[in-house]
Design an enzyme around this catalytic site. Sequence first.
Site, mmCIF file in Angstrom:
data_model
loop_
_atom_site.group_PDB
_atom_site.id
_atom_site.type_symbol
_atom_site.label_atom_id
_atom_site.label_comp_id
_atom_site.label_asym_id
_atom_site.label_seq_id
_atom_site.Cartn_x
_atom_site.Cartn_y
_atom_site.Cartn_z
ATOM 1 N N HIS A 251 0.839 -1.196 0.000
ATOM 2 C CA HIS A 251 0.000 0.000 0.000
ATOM 3 C C HIS A 251 0.879 1.253 0.000
ATOM 4 O O HIS A 251 2.090 1.178 0.190
ATOM 5 C CB HIS A 251 -0.917 0.034 1.227
ATOM 6 C CG HIS A 251 -2.087 -0.891 1.133
ATOM 7 N ND1 HIS A 251 -2.006 -2.224 1.473
ATOM 8 C CD2 HIS A 251 -3.364 -0.685 0.724
ATOM 9 C CE1 HIS A 251 -3.182 -2.797 1.287
ATOM 10 N NE2 HIS A 251 -4.026 -1.888 0.833
ATOM 11 N N LYS B 26 -0.556 4.804 4.569
ATOM 12 C CA LYS B 26 -1.363 3.823 5.309
ATOM 13 C C LYS B 26 -0.625 3.425 6.580
ATOM 14 O O LYS B 26 0.526 2.986 6.536
ATOM 15 C CB LYS B 26 -1.649 2.593 4.445
ATOM 16 C CG LYS B 26 -2.614 1.605 5.095
ATOM 17 C CD LYS B 26 -3.042 0.529 4.111
ATOM 18 C CE LYS B 26 -3.977 -0.489 4.750
ATOM 19 N NZ LYS B 26 -5.228 0.119 5.247
#
Length: 221
Positions: free
Chosen positions: A127, A131
Amino acid sequence: MKVALIGAGKTGGKVAELHSDTIAFDEKNPPTLEALKSCDVVISFLPGPAFLNYIDLLIESKLPVVTGSTGFDWPIDIQKRLKTANVKWINAHNFSLGMNIAKSMIEYLGKAQELFDDIEFKIHDIHHVHKKDAPSGTALSWQDWLGQKAEITAERTGEVVGYHHVEMITPVEKIKLTHEALDRGIFAQGALWAANKILTDNSIEMGLTHFSDVVKKHLNI
């Protein structure tokens, strides 16, 4: 369908782009009971700890809630509280409709344990650097769906929207199942689909229901 959007970050912002009848709430414009009364449904993409602070208010509002908040543990009495309040909530770590189709494939892959004496499973998620939780909530869900112990690794780099793969490895063969989100809009689309579903599908029970169960029932699988 008038949406109360709580958490207008990257994913929440996509909800507002796709659905014009949306009221966005944030730190400068926090939701109040009075403001929520004008809406039909709540969609939240707040970080988990922040979402916990709004649970009491959302229950009091009596509105159905669709939440993609991650990185927290639900209160142990949440199911009882929602049913007592006679409200419906849908939650998911990942609102991609495609991801929830992949769920059935992952569950099937987990059954391979019955065929091989020497087998291992590996899950990897990638990600964007913003995040906070690692591994992702989706990666943890994949292990649950797999029903087997798996080595889980995570990577945070660049602006990757979301990538997950699971590998089934034996001494003589390997199966790899991959899901990659190409645009953050898939999560907003799924959340809006869930919001419409929670308002129109009387078969959804009061309390907290997982998004994957709603999709599975809709597809009759």
